[in-house]
Design a protein around this motif. Sequence first.
Motif, PDB file in Angstrom:
ATOM      1  N   ARG B  93     -84.775  44.295  15.377  1.00 48.34           N
ATOM      2  CA  ARG B  93     -84.455  43.692  16.632  1.00 48.34           C
ATOM      3  C   ARG B  93     -82.792  43.983  16.599  1.00 48.34           C
ATOM      4  O   ARG B  93     -82.330  44.359  17.611  1.00 48.34           O
ATOM      5  CB  ARG B  93     -84.597  42.347  16.477  1.00 48.34           C
ATOM      6  N   ARG B 124     -93.215  43.808  18.987  1.00 49.92           N
ATOM      7  CA  ARG B 124     -93.900  42.494  18.875  1.00 49.92           C
ATOM      8  C   ARG B 124     -93.443  41.659  20.058  1.00 49.92           C
ATOM      9  O   ARG B 124     -92.459  41.583  20.929  1.00 49.92           O
ATOM     10  CB  ARG B 124     -93.375  41.930  17.644  1.00 49.92           C
ATOM     11  N   GLY B 125     -94.736  40.678  20.454  1.00 49.40           N
ATOM     12  CA  GLY B 125     -94.660  39.784  21.461  1.00 49.40           C
ATOM     13  C   GLY B 125     -93.531  38.845  21.414  1.00 49.40           C
ATOM     14  O   GLY B 125     -93.091  38.090  22.323  1.00 49.40           O
ATOM     15  N   GLU B 126     -92.900  38.482  20.215  1.00 46.81           N
ATOM     16  CA  GLU B 126     -91.901  37.484  19.995  1.00 46.81           C
ATOM     17  C   GLU B 126     -90.663  37.834  20.563  1.00 46.81           C
ATOM     18  O   GLU B 126     -89.677  37.050  20.568  1.00 46.81           O
ATOM     19  CB  GLU B 126     -91.836  37.028  18.482  1.00 46.81           C
ATOM     20  N   TYR B 127     -90.378  39.115  21.043  1.00 46.98           N
ATOM     21  CA  TYR B 127     -88.999  39.762  21.524  1.00 46.98           C
ATOM     22  C   TYR B 127     -89.220  39.896  22.981  1.00 46.98           C
ATOM     23  O   TYR B 127     -88.896  41.233  23.399  1.00 46.98           O
ATOM     24  CB  TYR B 127     -88.855  40.867  20.784  1.00 46.98           C
ATOM     25  N   PRO B 128     -89.540  39.188  23.881  1.00 48.07           N
ATOM     26  CA  PRO B 128     -89.743  39.583  25.203  1.00 48.07           C
ATOM     27  C   PRO B 128     -88.443  39.889  25.941  1.00 48.07           C
ATOM     28  O   PRO B 128     -88.285  41.115  26.636  1.00 48.07           O
ATOM     29  CB  PRO B 128     -90.107  38.455  26.061  1.00 48.07           C
ATOM     30  N   PHE B 129     -87.282  39.362  25.461  1.00 52.68           N
ATOM     31  CA  PHE B 129     -86.114  39.705  25.889  1.00 52.68           C
ATOM     32  C   PHE B 129     -85.577  41.086  25.436  1.00 52.68           C
ATOM     33  O   PHE B 129     -84.670  41.848  26.046  1.00 52.68           O
ATOM     34  CB  PHE B 129     -85.087  38.723  25.629  1.00 52.68           C
ATOM     35  N   ARG B 135     -86.446  48.408  28.242  1.00 55.28           N
ATOM     36  CA  ARG B 135     -86.734  48.977  29.613  1.00 55.28           C
ATOM     37  C   ARG B 135     -85.647  49.489  30.205  1.00 55.28           C
ATOM     38  O   ARG B 135     -85.721  50.658  30.967  1.00 55.28           O
ATOM     39  CB  ARG B 135     -87.877  48.021  30.358  1.00 55.28           C
ATOM     40  N   VAL B 154     -92.578  50.871  26.989  1.00 50.21           N
ATOM     41  CA  VAL B 154     -92.908  49.936  25.787  1.00 50.21           C
ATOM     42  C   VAL B 154     -94.082  49.059  25.965  1.00 50.21           C
ATOM     43  O   VAL B 154     -94.423  48.904  27.271  1.00 50.21           O
ATOM     44  CB  VAL B 154     -91.508  49.083  26.209  1.00 50.21           C
ATOM     45  N   ARG B 155     -94.775  49.167  24.926  1.00 52.32           N
ATOM     46  CA  ARG B 155     -95.934  48.010  24.884  1.00 52.32           C
ATOM     47  C   ARG B 155     -95.535  46.766  24.203  1.00 52.32           C
ATOM     48  O   ARG B 155     -95.194  47.122  22.880  1.00 52.32           O
ATOM     49  CB  ARG B 155     -97.120  48.671  24.560  1.00 52.32           C
ATOM     50  N   MET B 156     -96.377  45.660  24.390  1.00 50.40           N
ATOM     51  CA  MET B 156     -95.991  44.311  23.662  1.00 50.40           C
ATOM     52  C   MET B 156     -96.959  43.999  22.708  1.00 50.40           C
ATOM     53  O   MET B 156     -98.224  43.893  23.228  1.00 50.40           O
ATOM     54  CB  MET B 156     -95.820  43.640  24.779  1.00 50.40           C
ATOM     55  N   GLY B 157     -96.652  43.674  21.537  1.00 46.64           N
ATOM     56  CA  GLY B 157     -97.644  43.081  20.845  1.00 46.64           C
ATOM     57  C   GLY B 157     -97.890  41.559  21.265  1.00 46.64           C
ATOM     58  O   GLY B 157     -97.329  41.351  22.186  1.00 46.64           O
TER      59      GLY B 157
END
Lengths: 148, 406
Positions: B93, B124-129, B135, B154-157
């Motif tokens: 991160r 990872r899904g915990e980092y949407p920001f 992007r 970018v794909r999200m877990g």
Amino acid sequence: MSNYTDIIASCQGKKGGIIEAFHAIQEQYNYIPEEALKEAAKHFGIPEAQAYGVATFYSYLSVEKRGRYIIRMCESAPCHVAGADELLKEMESILGIKVGETTADGKFTLELTECIGQCQATPVITINSEPHFDVNKAKLAEILASCK
Amino acid sequence: MAEEQRVILEYADKIDPKKADDYIKVGGYKGLEKARSMDRKALIDEVKKSGLRGRGGAGFNAGMKWSFVPIKDEDRYVVCNFDEGEPGTYKDRIICEKNAQALLEGMAICGAAIASKQGYIYCRGEYPFVVKMLREAIKSAKDSGALGDFDIEVRMGAGAYVCGEETALIESIEGHRGEPRFKPPFPGVAGLWAQPTVVNNVETFACLPYIMTNGADWFAGIGAAKYPGTKVLTLTGDVENATYFEVPTNYMLRDVVYKLGGGVKGGKKFKAVQVGGTSGAFIPEQNLDTQIDFDSMSAIGAALGSGAVFVMDETRDIVDIVTRISKFFEHESCGKCNPCREGTWRCREIMEKINAGKASQKDIDNLMLLSRVMKNAALCGLGQAAPIPIDSTLEHFGYEYSRKIV
Ligand SMILES: Cc1cc2nc3c(=O)[nH]c(=O)nc-3n(C[C@H](O)[C@H](O)[C@H](O)COP(=O)(O)O)c2cc1C
Ligand code: SF4
Ligand code: FES
């Protein structure tokens, strides 16, 4: 609020995009409603059971209705030694619910999570994915009060 | 030597990671230009020669991994592992938040080496920001022309630690449950959508621009000879400075704790440090004079892993912490194979019994037997590593267990 058919359609061109669709649905509804899950399965051409299997595999996704504010408390080792247990007890007593439950007014859902990658300021909680740092009892009251 | 050495993070907070132009002003995208001017084989040889080894935990030579990719008429993919689920770890991160363009450039360099035009970042899904920021960073890089015809999506877990395992990660991008695959075939041969795929960690990719601009020999000359370069560490637990640092790989663990970390918090005494995240070994005081590089850490039965450094002071209850860790593994086991699905469950059960003061020596013997089975028989690294915190604390902190045994 856009309906889930539109949300799903916007992910349709993406190969393997059902998880992206679930994320987008959850952003709108805070969980994945059964109808939306069925619709997504149809769009991505997989059996409903398989779509359900995917949605329930991931801890970040939920197929159960949740509150407007989803509080997640990190319980991984660095947060654990920073007092996550006591903070959790405090939250349970303020909200009057246990982990996994939603308050009667549908406002808060309390969940546990493993490390969310913000361990520079433990203990950490997230509210609707936004992290809050170095949380203690006083701060917790403030944070909860700011949820309208 | 107790100084940081910043390569990836040199311009942290001085440039806007979203803006390709900012990065270009400090020398960015020169490495990619050079990579594209080279013959593919020469490029891979250069990366091999730099000695760059994976920063995601397994420490495999990056150039070597790329050299296994067959170049036929099918598509090939470059996948960045940004799942970062190992508790206590947030270095990927930080790298993205400070220098996202270096990651993008690194992925494009890999793309040039394996003749791929498509990259994926699995965040990872915990980092949407961070996803949002990435992007924007990609758009800026595309608009500036720097990435040429290399595309990155970018794909999200969605909150599954096991998706950091490369084949589980691939399953997840494909839209499935994130369960690891049997290997072989390895992703290099049949990965994403059964096409040849290179999976590397964020930090591995972010080293590449600097290797290309400064040369393989320059990189090979930094830090430990067999695991050269720098490493970003994240310090947590009972240290004064709980933050991130970038150091050469021959940095001493004792200096990490006492110099960078500023020592144990509140003037207390040191008890243990766990390096590499929750799947790492607990390291006692007598082993602190060890370099942090991959091989030196292995030599003391530990692992550098993700570079997380979790310090515990004299007042910490090791058995209680390991009990918490055993719950982590039970929760994160994907359930595909028996030794791990049942094993992590039993480990947690026995650890709780010990922690509650209700266990006997027989339980400890069972725990050790179980650990052997899991290490040998679990399908993926999760089940194999789950008993490491238990084993290493039984070895170095046995007295903490004896205290609780009836
Ligand atoms: C359970 C498990 C979790 C993992 N988590 C990660 C992770 O979060 N990030 C990562 O880069 N590698 C992770 N790995 C290692 C990957 O499988 C793989 O080795 C790595 O992405 C390869 O990249 P590298 O060679 O650049 O290190 C994990 C492995 C296992 C078994
Ligand atoms: S070792 Fe654990 S996580 Fe890995 S495949 Fe087996 S059950 Fe799944
Ligand atoms: S351990 Fe809680 S955020 Fe990392």
